[in-house]
Design a protein around this motif. Structure first.
Motif, PDB file in Angstrom:
ATOM      1  N   SER A 130       0.813  -1.228   0.000  1.00 26.02           N
ATOM      2  CA  SER A 130       0.000   0.000   0.000  1.00 26.02           C
ATOM      3  C   SER A 130       0.843   1.273   0.000  1.00 26.02           C
ATOM      4  CB  SER A 130      -0.960  -0.008   1.195  1.00 26.02           C
ATOM      5  OG  SER A 130      -0.297  -0.395   2.364  1.00 26.02           O
ATOM      6  N   THR A 131       2.136   1.137  -0.328  1.00 27.65           N
ATOM      7  CA  THR A 131       2.954   2.350  -0.467  1.00 27.65           C
ATOM      8  C   THR A 131       2.872   2.894  -1.884  1.00 27.65           C
ATOM      9  OG1 THR A 131       4.827   0.884  -0.907  1.00 27.65           O
ATOM     10  CG2 THR A 131       4.599   1.715   1.354  1.00 27.65           C
ATOM     11  N   SER A 132       2.097   2.257  -2.748  1.00 28.17           N
ATOM     12  CA  SER A 132       2.084   2.637  -4.166  1.00 28.17           C
ATOM     13  C   SER A 132       0.790   2.151  -4.814  1.00 28.17           C
ATOM     14  CB  SER A 132       3.299   1.946  -4.816  1.00 28.17           C
ATOM     15  OG  SER A 132       3.258   2.001  -6.218  1.00 28.17           O
ATOM     16  N   GLY A 133       0.478   2.718  -5.962  1.00 26.22           N
ATOM     17  CA  GLY A 133      -0.528   2.169  -6.873  1.00 26.22           C
ATOM     18  C   GLY A 133      -1.885   1.830  -6.274  1.00 26.22           C
ATOM     19  N   ASN A 183      -4.966  -8.344   0.570  1.00 26.06           N
ATOM     20  CA  ASN A 183      -3.723  -8.889   0.012  1.00 26.06           C
ATOM     21  C   ASN A 183      -3.544  -8.300  -1.374  1.00 26.06           C
ATOM     22  OD1 ASN A 183      -2.641 -10.855   1.972  1.00 26.06           O
ATOM     23  ND2 ASN A 183      -4.678 -11.748   1.734  1.00 26.06           N
ATOM     24  N   ASN A 184      -2.610  -7.384  -1.467  1.00 27.89           N
ATOM     25  CA  ASN A 184      -2.484  -6.631  -2.710  1.00 27.89           C
ATOM     26  C   ASN A 184      -1.049  -6.585  -3.249  1.00 27.89           C
ATOM     27  OD1 ASN A 184      -3.396  -4.226  -4.589  1.00 27.89           O
ATOM     28  ND2 ASN A 184      -1.619  -3.501  -3.437  1.00 27.89           N
ATOM     29  N   ALA A 185      -0.066  -6.816  -2.381  1.00 29.66           N
ATOM     30  CA  ALA A 185       1.333  -6.714  -2.847  1.00 29.66           C
ATOM     31  C   ALA A 185       1.543  -7.697  -3.995  1.00 29.66           C
ATOM     32  CB  ALA A 185       2.295  -7.030  -1.712  1.00 29.66           C
ATOM     33  N   ALA A 234       4.521 -16.989 -14.591  1.00 36.55           N
ATOM     34  CA  ALA A 234       4.488 -17.007 -13.119  1.00 36.55           C
ATOM     35  C   ALA A 234       3.312 -16.186 -12.597  1.00 36.55           C
ATOM     36  CB  ALA A 234       5.798 -16.455 -12.560  1.00 36.55           C
ATOM     37  N   TYR A 235       3.111 -15.014 -13.179  1.00 37.74           N
ATOM     38  CA  TYR A 235       2.034 -14.123 -12.746  1.00 37.74           C
ATOM     39  C   TYR A 235       0.678 -14.784 -12.963  1.00 37.74           C
ATOM     40  CZ  TYR A 235      -0.420  -9.600 -12.275  1.00 37.74           C
ATOM     41  OH  TYR A 235      -1.243  -8.565 -11.879  1.00 37.74           O
ATOM     42  N   ASN A 236       0.472 -15.349 -14.164  1.00 40.49           N
ATOM     43  CA  ASN A 236      -0.815 -15.994 -14.452  1.00 40.49           C
ATOM     44  C   ASN A 236      -1.054 -17.168 -13.507  1.00 40.49           C
ATOM     45  OD1 ASN A 236      -1.066 -14.235 -16.611  1.00 40.49           O
ATOM     46  ND2 ASN A 236      -0.377 -15.708 -18.137  1.00 40.49           N
ATOM     47  N   TYR A 290      -5.944  -3.584 -16.875  1.00 42.98           N
ATOM     48  CA  TYR A 290      -4.730  -2.770 -16.719  1.00 42.98           C
ATOM     49  C   TYR A 290      -5.029  -1.462 -15.991  1.00 42.98           C
ATOM     50  CZ  TYR A 290      -2.129  -5.997 -19.597  1.00 42.98           C
ATOM     51  OH  TYR A 290      -1.511  -7.123 -20.066  1.00 42.98           O
ATOM     52  N   VAL A 291      -4.244  -1.245 -14.945  1.00 42.15           N
ATOM     53  CA  VAL A 291      -4.339  -0.027 -14.140  1.00 42.15           C
ATOM     54  C   VAL A 291      -3.002   0.670 -14.303  1.00 42.15           C
ATOM     55  CG1 VAL A 291      -4.878   0.867 -11.834  1.00 42.15           C
ATOM     56  CG2 VAL A 291      -5.641  -1.443 -12.472  1.00 42.15           C
ATOM     57  N   TRP A 292      -3.006   1.963 -14.580  1.00 45.03           N
ATOM     58  CA  TRP A 292      -1.722   2.643 -14.819  1.00 45.03           C
ATOM     59  C   TRP A 292      -1.012   2.878 -13.487  1.00 45.03           C
ATOM     60  CZ3 TRP A 292       1.107   2.856 -18.984  1.00 45.03           C
ATOM     61  CH2 TRP A 292       2.245   3.654 -18.977  1.00 45.03           C
ATOM     62  N   THR A 293      -0.070   1.984 -13.156  1.00 45.73           N
ATOM     63  CA  THR A 293       0.714   2.067 -11.914  1.00 45.73           C
ATOM     64  C   THR A 293       2.150   1.699 -12.280  1.00 45.73           C
ATOM     65  OG1 THR A 293       0.536  -0.264 -11.340  1.00 45.73           O
ATOM     66  CG2 THR A 293      -1.271   1.140 -10.588  1.00 45.73           C
ATOM     67  N   PRO A 294       3.097   1.863 -11.316  1.00 47.11           N
ATOM     68  CA  PRO A 294       4.485   1.480 -11.616  1.00 47.11           C
ATOM     69  C   PRO A 294       4.617   0.036 -12.099  1.00 47.11           C
ATOM     70  CG  PRO A 294       4.403   2.749  -9.578  1.00 47.11           C
ATOM     71  CD  PRO A 294       2.977   2.525  -9.996  1.00 47.11           C
TER      72      PRO A 294
HETATM   73  P1  NAD Z   1       2.804  -1.275  -7.617  1.00 47.08           P
HETATM   74  O1  NAD Z   1       4.119  -1.734  -8.181  1.00 47.08           O
HETATM   75  O2  NAD Z   1       2.392   0.147  -7.779  1.00 47.08           O
HETATM   76  O3  NAD Z   1       2.728  -1.640  -6.064  1.00 47.08           O
HETATM   77  C1  NAD Z   1       3.238  -2.852  -5.566  1.00 47.08           C
HETATM   78  C2  NAD Z   1       3.282  -2.763  -4.056  1.00 47.08           C
HETATM   79  O4  NAD Z   1       3.817  -4.010  -3.560  1.00 47.08           O
HETATM   80  C3  NAD Z   1       4.213  -1.671  -3.533  1.00 47.08           C
HETATM   81  O5  NAD Z   1       3.680  -1.109  -2.349  1.00 47.08           O
HETATM   82  C4  NAD Z   1       5.494  -2.434  -3.222  1.00 47.08           C
HETATM   83  O6  NAD Z   1       6.319  -1.797  -2.250  1.00 47.08           O
HETATM   84  C5  NAD Z   1       4.914  -3.732  -2.700  1.00 47.08           C
HETATM   85  N1  NAD Z   1       5.898  -4.820  -2.758  1.00 47.08           N
HETATM   86  C6  NAD Z   1       6.671  -5.164  -3.817  1.00 47.08           C
HETATM   87  N2  NAD Z   1       7.489  -6.176  -3.479  1.00 47.08           N
HETATM   88  C7  NAD Z   1       7.216  -6.477  -2.179  1.00 47.08           C
HETATM   89  C8  NAD Z   1       7.739  -7.428  -1.259  1.00 47.08           C
HETATM   90  N3  NAD Z   1       8.706  -8.286  -1.604  1.00 47.08           N
HETATM   91  N4  NAD Z   1       7.239  -7.440   0.009  1.00 47.08           N
HETATM   92  C9  NAD Z   1       6.269  -6.568   0.377  1.00 47.08           C
HETATM   93  N5  NAD Z   1       5.735  -5.662  -0.452  1.00 47.08           N
HETATM   94  C10 NAD Z   1       6.216  -5.613  -1.719  1.00 47.08           C
HETATM   95  O7  NAD Z   1       1.745  -2.264  -8.265  1.00 47.08           O
HETATM   96  P2  NAD Z   1       0.158  -2.161  -8.524  1.00 47.08           P
HETATM   97  O8  NAD Z   1      -0.039  -2.077  -9.980  1.00 47.08           O
HETATM   98  O9  NAD Z   1      -0.489  -1.195  -7.623  1.00 47.08           O
HETATM   99  O10 NAD Z   1      -0.249  -3.661  -8.121  1.00 47.08           O
HETATM  100  C11 NAD Z   1      -0.883  -3.994  -6.925  1.00 47.08           C
HETATM  101  C12 NAD Z   1      -1.571  -5.324  -7.115  1.00 47.08           C
HETATM  102  O11 NAD Z   1      -2.541  -5.211  -8.155  1.00 47.08           O
HETATM  103  C13 NAD Z   1      -0.632  -6.467  -7.516  1.00 47.08           C
HETATM  104  O12 NAD Z   1      -1.002  -7.646  -6.846  1.00 47.08           O
HETATM  105  C14 NAD Z   1      -0.890  -6.596  -9.006  1.00 47.08           C
HETATM  106  O13 NAD Z   1      -0.617  -7.880  -9.472  1.00 47.08           O
HETATM  107  C15 NAD Z   1      -2.360  -6.273  -9.073  1.00 47.08           C
HETATM  108  N6  NAD Z   1      -2.833  -5.850 -10.384  1.00 47.08           N
HETATM  109  C16 NAD Z   1      -2.284  -4.774 -11.003  1.00 47.08           C
HETATM  110  C17 NAD Z   1      -2.765  -4.404 -12.242  1.00 47.08           C
HETATM  111  C18 NAD Z   1      -2.217  -3.225 -12.981  1.00 47.08           C
HETATM  112  O14 NAD Z   1      -2.530  -3.088 -14.158  1.00 47.08           O
HETATM  113  N7  NAD Z   1      -1.432  -2.357 -12.362  1.00 47.08           N
HETATM  114  C19 NAD Z   1      -3.784  -5.143 -12.846  1.00 47.08           C
HETATM  115  C20 NAD Z   1      -4.322  -6.235 -12.185  1.00 47.08           C
HETATM  116  C21 NAD Z   1      -3.837  -6.579 -10.948  1.00 47.08           C
END
Ligand code: NAD
Length: 251
Positions: free
Chosen positions: A13-16, A80-82, A145-147, A178-182
């Motif tokens: 939750s520090t990002s995205g 659970n989002n990381a 791996a992701y899938n 797709y969500v525009w995040t890092p």
């Molecule tokens: P993000 O890269 O912006 O954020 C990822 C977060 O996970 C950050 O807070 C990071 O510090 C943390 N993290 C990374 N490695 C870690 C570790 N080893 N231990 C603890 N924390 C860790 O990514 P996002 O796009 O916000 O993705 C968040 C979730 O949403 C993920 O599970 C991703 O698979 C899922 N998701 C993203 C998208 C997309 O398009 N962005 C689409 C579908 C699902």
């Protein structure tokens, strides 16, 4: 402020997306525990903004997951989002990346859930929300791996939902497109290499082409859905894998 008095842990939750979910739960009164990595000053600023506690722990390890859960204390809402991504053809897929993605995107959720559930059962109320992905329902090439992890997270969520249902606890997946995040931005160079495309072609012909709306999902939209899943009106929404993907998986 229907979540006043509830404590919510949001991993990553520090990002995205995770940050947007934390902000949305905070706006409804929940006490927030942030987790994830990043610039220390920025994390301090977020803790102030959200009156939150931050627990830094590497969730690719068992020790990290246990440290997070003991640092966070009993939680009513667990998100659970990381997650992380790596894009590569299967024959070149680095084995350490496979292990790390399965550990973070799937196994960490097993650990946090098994450690959070006893308190939720005792309280007679709980919400488990797992950020899965359209890739928990359908595959794209070069993301083995992701899938695999996200399909597994869907199965884990359904199983937990059945086990905890008698205790006022629900468990669901939110599956964004797709969500525009890092996380998305960082995979563009590897996708360009794997498919031999330009940056614009990757955005328009690989990413947005999947979504009938031709729009990226906004992190705040995921936050709003997470808030809904916490409402009493959502007490019968459990074991669901809720798409928010602009129509991607409707085809
Ligand atoms: P993000 O890269 O912006 O954020 C990822 C977060 O996970 C950050 O807070 C990071 O510090 C943390 N993290 C990374 N490695 C870690 C570790 N080893 N231990 C603890 N924390 C860790 O990514 P996002 O796009 O916000 O993705 C968040 C979730 O949403 C993920 O599970 C991703 O698979 C899922 N998701 C993203 C998208 C997309 O398009 N962005 C689409 C579908 C699902």
């Amino acid at each position: 402020m229907f979540l006043s008095g509830k404590r919510a842990l949001v991993t990553g939750s520090t990002s995205g997306i995770g940050l947007a979910v934390a902000r949305a739960l905070h706006a409804e009164g929940a006490q927030i525990v942030l987790s994830g990595f990043g610039d220390e000053t920025e994390i301090e600023r977020l803790c102030e903004e959200l009156s939150a506690q931050h627990v830094a722990a590497d969730l690719t390890t068992l020790e990290g997951c246990e440290a997070l859960m003991s640092g966070a204390g009993p939680v009513d809402i667990l998100v659970n989002n990381a997650g992380m991504q790596h894009v590569s053809p299967i024959e070149d897929f680095p084995t350490d990346k496979w292990d790390a993605i399965i550990a973070l995107n799937l196994t960490a959720a097993f650990h946090t859930i098994r450690l959070a559930v006893p308190n939720m059962k005792k309280a007679g109320w709980g919400r488990i929300i797992n950020t899965a992905s359209a890739h928990s329902k359908v595959a794209s090439p070069f993301k083995s791996a992701y899938n695999a992890a996200k399909h597994g997270l869907d199965g884990l969520t359904k199983t937990v939902a059945l086990e905890v249902a008698p205790h006022g606890v629900t468990a669901n997946c939110i599956s964004p497109g797709y969500v525009w995040t890092p996380l998305v931005e960082k995979q563009i160079p590897d996708t360009m290499a794997a498919r031999g495309l330009t940056r614009d072609q990757v955005i328009n012909d690989v990413l947005l082409v999947k979504q009938a709306t031709r729009k990226f999902v906004q992190p705040e939209e995921v936050g709003a859905l997470a808030v809904f899943l916490c409402r009493d009106e959502a007490q019968n929404v459990t074991g669901a894998n809720w798409s928010m993907d602009g129509g991607w998986t409707a085809e």
